[in-house]
Design a protein around this motif. Structure first.
Motif, mmCIF file in Angstrom:
data_model
loop_
_atom_site.group_PDB
_atom_site.id
_atom_site.type_symbol
_atom_site.label_atom_id
_atom_site.label_comp_id
_atom_site.label_asym_id
_atom_site.label_seq_id
_atom_site.Cartn_x
_atom_site.Cartn_y
_atom_site.Cartn_z
ATOM 1 N N ASN A 124 50.795 -51.136 27.309
ATOM 2 C CA ASN A 124 50.842 -49.967 26.435
ATOM 3 C C ASN A 124 50.504 -50.380 25.004
ATOM 4 O O ASN A 124 50.196 -51.545 24.745
ATOM 5 N N TYR A 126 52.285 -50.922 22.531
ATOM 6 C CA TYR A 126 53.257 -51.810 21.894
ATOM 7 C C TYR A 126 53.326 -53.184 22.563
ATOM 8 O O TYR A 126 53.633 -54.177 21.909
ATOM 9 N N ASP A 219 61.020 -44.392 32.112
ATOM 10 C CA ASP A 219 59.941 -44.290 31.135
ATOM 11 C C ASP A 219 59.984 -45.521 30.238
ATOM 12 O O ASP A 219 60.805 -45.589 29.319
ATOM 13 N N LEU A 221 58.074 -46.440 27.909
ATOM 14 C CA LEU A 221 57.747 -46.148 26.516
ATOM 15 C C LEU A 221 58.950 -45.623 25.745
ATOM 16 O O LEU A 221 58.956 -45.627 24.514
ATOM 17 N N ASP A 222 59.975 -45.170 26.469
ATOM 18 C CA ASP A 222 61.183 -44.680 25.805
ATOM 19 C C ASP A 222 61.795 -45.772 24.935
ATOM 20 O O ASP A 222 62.253 -45.519 23.818
ATOM 21 N N PHE A 224 60.209 -48.277 23.498
ATOM 22 C CA PHE A 224 59.371 -48.533 22.328
ATOM 23 C C PHE A 224 59.451 -47.395 21.319
ATOM 24 O O PHE A 224 59.361 -47.629 20.110
ATOM 25 N N ARG A 225 59.634 -46.169 21.809
ATOM 26 C CA ARG A 225 59.825 -45.055 20.875
ATOM 27 C C ARG A 225 61.111 -45.233 20.079
ATOM 28 O O ARG A 225 61.198 -44.820 18.921
ATOM 29 N N GLN A 226 62.104 -45.851 20.685
ATOM 30 C CA GLN A 226 63.361 -46.100 19.978
ATOM 31 C C GLN A 226 63.271 -47.334 19.081
ATOM 32 O O GLN A 226 63.956 -47.418 18.060
ATOM 33 N N PRO A 229 61.220 -45.526 15.864
ATOM 34 C CA PRO A 229 61.476 -44.086 15.975
ATOM 35 C C PRO A 229 60.579 -43.216 15.095
ATOM 36 O O PRO A 229 60.342 -42.056 15.404
ATOM 37 N N GLN A 230 60.068 -43.770 14.016
ATOM 38 C CA GLN A 230 59.157 -43.014 13.146
ATOM 39 C C GLN A 230 57.693 -43.333 13.451
ATOM 40 O O GLN A 230 56.794 -42.862 12.758
ATOM 41 N N GLY A 231 57.492 -44.141 14.479
ATOM 42 C CA GLY A 231 56.131 -44.515 14.848
ATOM 43 C C GLY A 231 55.497 -45.511 13.902
ATOM 44 O O GLY A 231 54.279 -45.731 13.937
#
Length: 315
Positions: A124, A126, A219, A221-222, A224-226, A229-231
């Motif tokens: 992915n 990240y 998931d 990617l969950d 990596f989103r954490q 968190p602001q991308g």
């Protein structure tokens, strides 16, 4: 008059004892004859302490959720720290396979070769396991999050096909450093907050309650989103000739992350014998008093209340 002979009903055979890897989360840590990755069994006391303080569930002793939880924790110990499959007690070697999100099932040999993180994360933006080794993957994730606890939230069915929902959580204490699917170095600054991922697993077991076909859905990617968190992440071209391990090592050394080699594997933090004793005593005290501190659950995850035992048990 002689008393009539009374025929006694045949005594019922005693139920066989449950395997120790179902009754204790630390059973396999006591395998004295096993070959260990670092020459001795690891110390899980800090992760067990975090688990006791921040878990969402309090399963009844001997309940199906607790037995499943213990089985998976012992399996994780073996997958992470026992480099010889001959020493794995939690799997049915002839019939064992592992698959994530409907992917092609793999044998235990694959997880031993690539590592537990690389076995469950798809390429992915990240992170990409094809650029990472067993060692570098654990430096990426273990150093970022030194303790990563795991618990069963719900069990939907019992043996021979066990299905359950789980939670894996920790705190992002250091920066994330990894290589993504474009071969770029990705860095995300530590935010000191919780990382909490959840998923579902369906596993068949044999009559010894050893894992056979293990199928997990979550998931990836969950996480990596954490982590970001602001991308907001920093992406850089990797210098030619540098391995993923070199990239991660250089970045973490530059940011002051210091850890022993033994801390680079899942759910593991080294303590001295005295520290381990104090930690165990503290866990026991909290369990006796029913004390849990709790950890905030990230947005998007449902809160889970205290759970009791399941009417379905191992036989």
């Amino acid at each position: 008059m002689a008393a009539a002979d009374v025929q006694q009903p045949p005594a019922e055979a005693a139920a066989p004892a449950l395997p120790d890897y179902l009754t204790s989360p630390d059973a396999t840590l006591g395998d004295k004859e096993a070959q260990w990755r670092y020459g001795r069994a690891p110390d899980y006391s800090k992760t067990r302490k975090m688990f006791a303080e921040t878990k969402q569930m309090k399963h009844e002793a001997g309940s199906l959720p607790e037995l499943v939880q213990n089985l998976v924790k012992n399996w994780e110990v073996e997958a992470s720290f026992k480099p010889s499959l001959d020493d794995w007690r939690t799997i049915d070697r002839e019939n064992y396979s592992f698959a994530i999100n409907g992917s092609e099932p793999q044998g235990a040999e694959n997880m031993l070769e690539v590592g537990t993180y690389n076995a469950i994360i798809a390429p992915n933006e990240y992170y990409d396991p094809t650029y990472s080794s067993f060692s570098s993957s654990h430096k990426t994730f273990k150093r970022m999050m030194p303790t990563f606890a795991w618990e069963v939230l719900e069990v939907y069915s019992g043996p021979p096909t066990v299905s359950f929902r789980w939670r894996h959580w920790g705190v992002m204490k250091n920066d994330y450093v990894g290589i993504n699917n474009r071969g770029e170095k990705v860095t995300a600054k530590a935010h000191g907050g919780a990382i909490d991922i959840q998923g579902v697993t369906v596993a068949s077991v044999n009559d010894k309650v050893q894992l056979q076909a293990v199928r997990t859905w979550f998931d990836p990617l969950d996480m990596f989103r954490q982590i970001a968190p602001q991308g907001v992440v920093k992406k850089e071209v990797v210098k030619e000739g540098l391995s993923a391990e070199d990239v991660v090592e250089q970045e973490q050394v530059a940011s002051g992350v210091v850890t022993s080699a033994e801390q680079e594997l899942p759910d593991h933090t080294v303590q001295s014998e005295e520290e381990a004793k104090k930690t165990t005593e503290e866990i026991d005290r909290k369990e006796r008093e029913g004390e849990t501190l709790g950890m905030p659950v990230p947005a998007g995850h449902a809160e889970v209340g205290e759970g009791g035992g399941c009417p379905m048990g191992f036989r």
